[in-house]
Design a protein around this motif. Sequence first.
Motif, PDB file in Angstrom:
ATOM      1  N   LYS A  64      57.323  46.801  37.991  1.00 11.58           N
ATOM      2  CA  LYS A  64      56.007  46.699  37.363  1.00 11.58           C
ATOM      3  C   LYS A  64      54.988  46.111  38.324  1.00 11.58           C
ATOM      4  O   LYS A  64      53.868  46.631  38.458  1.00 11.58           O
ATOM      5  CB  LYS A  64      56.107  45.829  36.108  1.00 11.58           C
ATOM      6  CG  LYS A  64      54.794  45.672  35.341  1.00 11.58           C
ATOM      7  CD  LYS A  64      54.313  46.983  34.757  1.00 11.58           C
ATOM      8  CE  LYS A  64      53.081  46.768  33.891  1.00 11.58           C
ATOM      9  NZ  LYS A  64      52.562  48.038  33.333  1.00 11.58           N
ATOM     10  N   ILE A  65      55.351  45.032  39.008  1.00 10.21           N
ATOM     11  CA  ILE A  65      54.434  44.407  39.965  1.00 10.21           C
ATOM     12  C   ILE A  65      54.089  45.389  41.078  1.00 10.21           C
ATOM     13  O   ILE A  65      52.925  45.540  41.462  1.00 10.21           O
ATOM     14  CB  ILE A  65      55.043  43.120  40.559  1.00 10.21           C
ATOM     15  CG1 ILE A  65      55.196  42.054  39.471  1.00 10.21           C
ATOM     16  CG2 ILE A  65      54.176  42.585  41.695  1.00 10.21           C
ATOM     17  CD1 ILE A  65      55.915  40.801  39.937  1.00 10.21           C
ATOM     18  N   GLU A  70      46.346  38.867  43.905  1.00  6.31           N
ATOM     19  CA  GLU A  70      47.124  38.718  42.679  1.00  6.31           C
ATOM     20  C   GLU A  70      46.730  39.783  41.660  1.00  6.31           C
ATOM     21  O   GLU A  70      45.541  40.084  41.483  1.00  6.31           O
ATOM     22  CB  GLU A  70      46.884  37.335  42.094  1.00  6.31           C
ATOM     23  CG  GLU A  70      47.608  37.054  40.796  1.00  6.31           C
ATOM     24  CD  GLU A  70      47.270  35.691  40.217  1.00  6.31           C
ATOM     25  OE1 GLU A  70      47.435  35.510  38.997  1.00  6.31           O
ATOM     26  OE2 GLU A  70      46.824  34.821  40.987  1.00  6.31           O
ATOM     27  N   VAL A  71      47.720  40.365  41.018  1.00  8.08           N
ATOM     28  CA  VAL A  71      47.465  41.394  40.001  1.00  8.08           C
ATOM     29  C   VAL A  71      47.138  40.718  38.674  1.00  8.08           C
ATOM     30  O   VAL A  71      47.888  39.863  38.205  1.00  8.08           O
ATOM     31  CB  VAL A  71      48.694  42.316  39.818  1.00  8.08           C
ATOM     32  CG1 VAL A  71      48.438  43.305  38.686  1.00  8.08           C
ATOM     33  CG2 VAL A  71      48.987  43.058  41.118  1.00  8.08           C
ATOM     34  N   LYS A  72      46.001  41.106  38.090  1.00 11.85           N
ATOM     35  CA  LYS A  72      45.622  40.571  36.775  1.00 11.85           C
ATOM     36  C   LYS A  72      45.294  41.726  35.840  1.00 11.85           C
ATOM     37  O   LYS A  72      44.710  42.719  36.257  1.00 11.85           O
ATOM     38  CB  LYS A  72      44.434  39.620  36.896  1.00 11.85           C
ATOM     39  CG  LYS A  72      44.764  38.327  37.621  1.00 11.85           C
ATOM     40  CD  LYS A  72      43.635  37.330  37.528  1.00 11.85           C
ATOM     41  CE  LYS A  72      44.011  36.012  38.174  1.00 11.85           C
ATOM     42  NZ  LYS A  72      42.951  34.990  38.038  1.00 11.85           N
ATOM     43  N   ALA A 104      50.977  34.748  41.513  1.00  7.01           N
ATOM     44  CA  ALA A 104      51.021  34.742  42.973  1.00  7.01           C
ATOM     45  C   ALA A 104      50.630  36.126  43.472  1.00  7.01           C
ATOM     46  O   ALA A 104      50.496  37.069  42.691  1.00  7.01           O
ATOM     47  CB  ALA A 104      52.420  34.379  43.461  1.00  7.01           C
ATOM     48  N   LYS A 105      50.445  36.248  44.769  1.00  7.68           N
ATOM     49  CA  LYS A 105      50.188  37.564  45.350  1.00  7.68           C
ATOM     50  C   LYS A 105      51.412  38.445  45.114  1.00  7.68           C
ATOM     51  O   LYS A 105      52.536  37.943  45.055  1.00  7.68           O
ATOM     52  CB  LYS A 105      49.886  37.437  46.842  1.00  7.68           C
ATOM     53  CG  LYS A 105      48.541  36.781  47.144  1.00  7.68           C
ATOM     54  CD  LYS A 105      48.265  36.765  48.642  1.00  7.68           C
ATOM     55  CE  LYS A 105      46.897  36.174  48.937  1.00  7.68           C
ATOM     56  NZ  LYS A 105      46.600  36.167  50.388  1.00  7.68           N
ATOM     57  N   PRO A 106      51.207  39.758  44.971  1.00  7.25           N
ATOM     58  CA  PRO A 106      52.310  40.658  44.609  1.00  7.25           C
ATOM     59  C   PRO A 106      53.557  40.524  45.484  1.00  7.25           C
ATOM     60  O   PRO A 106      54.659  40.409  44.961  1.00  7.25           O
ATOM     61  CB  PRO A 106      51.684  42.050  44.743  1.00  7.25           C
ATOM     62  CG  PRO A 106      50.231  41.830  44.531  1.00  7.25           C
ATOM     63  CD  PRO A 106      49.927  40.481  45.107  1.00  7.25           C
ATOM     64  N   MET A 107      53.392  40.532  46.805  1.00 10.23           N
ATOM     65  CA  MET A 107      54.578  40.468  47.669  1.00 10.23           C
ATOM     66  C   MET A 107      55.271  39.119  47.578  1.00 10.23           C
ATOM     67  O   MET A 107      56.506  39.029  47.641  1.00 10.23           O
ATOM     68  CB  MET A 107      54.205  40.763  49.129  1.00 10.23           C
ATOM     69  CG  MET A 107      54.219  42.241  49.485  1.00 10.23           C
ATOM     70  SD  MET A 107      55.747  43.131  49.051  1.00 10.23           S
ATOM     71  CE  MET A 107      56.981  42.281  50.029  1.00 10.23           C
ATOM     72  N   SER A 108      54.488  38.048  47.384  1.00 12.39           N
ATOM     73  CA  SER A 108      55.099  36.723  47.218  1.00 12.39           C
ATOM     74  C   SER A 108      55.938  36.690  45.945  1.00 12.39           C
ATOM     75  O   SER A 108      57.045  36.139  45.930  1.00 12.39           O
ATOM     76  CB  SER A 108      54.014  35.648  47.161  1.00 12.39           C
ATOM     77  OG  SER A 108      53.323  35.556  48.392  1.00 12.39           O
ATOM     78  N   ALA A 109      55.400  37.277  44.876  1.00  9.78           N
ATOM     79  CA  ALA A 109      56.135  37.318  43.606  1.00  9.78           C
ATOM     80  C   ALA A 109      57.399  38.161  43.745  1.00  9.78           C
ATOM     81  O   ALA A 109      58.477  37.773  43.274  1.00  9.78           O
ATOM     82  CB  ALA A 109      55.242  37.870  42.505  1.00  9.78           C
ATOM     83  N   ILE A 110      57.280  39.320  44.403  1.00  5.55           N
ATOM     84  CA  ILE A 110      58.432  40.210  44.585  1.00  5.55           C
ATOM     85  C   ILE A 110      59.515  39.522  45.429  1.00  5.55           C
ATOM     86  O   ILE A 110      60.714  39.602  45.113  1.00  5.55           O
ATOM     87  CB  ILE A 110      57.989  41.536  45.235  1.00  5.55           C
ATOM     88  CG1 ILE A 110      57.204  42.378  44.211  1.00  5.55           C
ATOM     89  CG2 ILE A 110      59.188  42.326  45.758  1.00  5.55           C
ATOM     90  CD1 ILE A 110      56.581  43.630  44.781  1.00  5.55           C
ATOM     91  N   LYS A 111      59.105  38.828  46.478  1.00 10.58           N
ATOM     92  CA  LYS A 111      60.073  38.115  47.317  1.00 10.58           C
ATOM     93  C   LYS A 111      60.790  37.023  46.524  1.00 10.58           C
ATOM     94  O   LYS A 111      61.996  36.811  46.686  1.00 10.58           O
ATOM     95  CB  LYS A 111      59.366  37.512  48.534  1.00 10.58           C
ATOM     96  CG  LYS A 111      58.942  38.532  49.571  1.00 10.58           C
ATOM     97  CD  LYS A 111      58.163  37.877  50.707  1.00 10.58           C
ATOM     98  CE  LYS A 111      57.707  38.921  51.730  1.00 10.58           C
ATOM     99  NZ  LYS A 111      56.893  38.304  52.821  1.00 10.58           N
ATOM    100  N   SER A 112      60.040  36.336  45.667  1.00 10.26           N
ATOM    101  CA  SER A 112      60.633  35.279  44.844  1.00 10.26           C
ATOM    102  C   SER A 112      61.671  35.849  43.877  1.00 10.26           C
ATOM    103  O   SER A 112      62.773  35.306  43.739  1.00 10.26           O
ATOM    104  CB  SER A 112      59.532  34.546  44.062  1.00 10.26           C
ATOM    105  OG  SER A 112      60.083  33.621  43.152  1.00 10.26           O
TER     106      SER A 112
END
Length: 410
Positions: free
Chosen positions: A227-228, A122-124, A255-263
């Motif tokens: 951005k993500i 996850e990006v913080k 969430a993890k970056p790819m999970s967020a992008i997929k969402s």
Amino acid sequence: MKLVRLYRRLEIDGKKGKLTLKSYAKVPDNISMDIEASYASGSKETTQVSVMNLPAEDINYLTKGSNARVYGGWYGEDGSSNNVGIIMEGKLASPTPSTIDTSGKTTTITIVDGSDYDKLPEVKKKATTSRSISAQKTLDQTITAYNSKMNAQRRKWIDNHPGATSKQLRAYGHTIITKKNAFAKKKRQEYVKQKANHTAKAKVTKKTKYKPLSFAKNTKGSSIIKKIAKEAGIKIYKLKLVYDKKFTKGYTAKAKPMSAIKSIASQCKTPIAYPNGRLEIADYSKNKKSNFYLNYDTGMLGEPEPQDDSDDGLQHYQVVALFRPYFTVGYIFHIESTTLSGWVLINSGTTSITDDSGTSTLDVVDYSKYKKKNSASVKKAETKDKKTKAKLDAANRKKLKEKQKKRRAK
């Protein structure tokens, strides 16, 4: 160009260096190499390359995670023209990506589309907050802290002298009070002097926290994805959303970056795919039509067959044709046959190349109906978001009226 000679090339960036294997039906590039590749909208796929009689020193290049690229195409009769292109690029899939069949001495290499972004954490973002305390308040805190220290010292003395008389207790207590007063007087004099010289400064404290990426209200989906991806180091070769949704309440990427992008992509009605192994989040209805016309003269190997197992509301057809490197997800071409005629878009497919043949099995849909379906999906999403925004605006107006009412009541 008349398609007469199959060309294949495998490149692997191993720990020992770069390994290049070619198959061109000409010495010395006459390695026996079979390729089985697949591609589909919405998922990562694998490619298998089977090589005959691969030397042991070449097998040592095959280490987990190594970058790999597979090329293929056809050369013309005189070898001066070709349509060679990349089939896919990705990573070797396992610690031992080769298996040797002792009877046939075949090495099978498995490659997975693209980079493995799913495991990225996850990006913080680092967030530092500052708090300012006035010089007067700092002075009071300093004196209070010293008094507490002296009180603790007095209690300790009493505990260590259980037989002390009242006179001794009063005498020690007087000593403590004298020290307190002296300390407070000294610190106040210093403060008065600093104040007169304009050097009395507020004390600034800083606190650092790490928070998930957050986005303001009404940020577009495309901006969030960009951005993500940038913060996580994810390379997106193409980003064009079907519906660039505005997130009216903002968005926090917990969430993890790819999970967020997929969402985000899902809410924007856009598939994620890996054409040629490269990550794309794209509205394929906006792709340009190619200048390729497929018929029996240009490589169609049989009549398109209607498929009955699709669940997207579109009629799918299976088309078998001579392999072309540009056949991949989202490619639009014109087909001419008895069963199907017109512009079609590739939804998924497989490629099979051996020393003797190269064929592609394609799952295609009518391009105009695909566009119409996307358009309807956008209108439906827009209507839903307008209703959501209207409810949110009404709720905000209600809150504002309640605040105004409370102010008037005061």
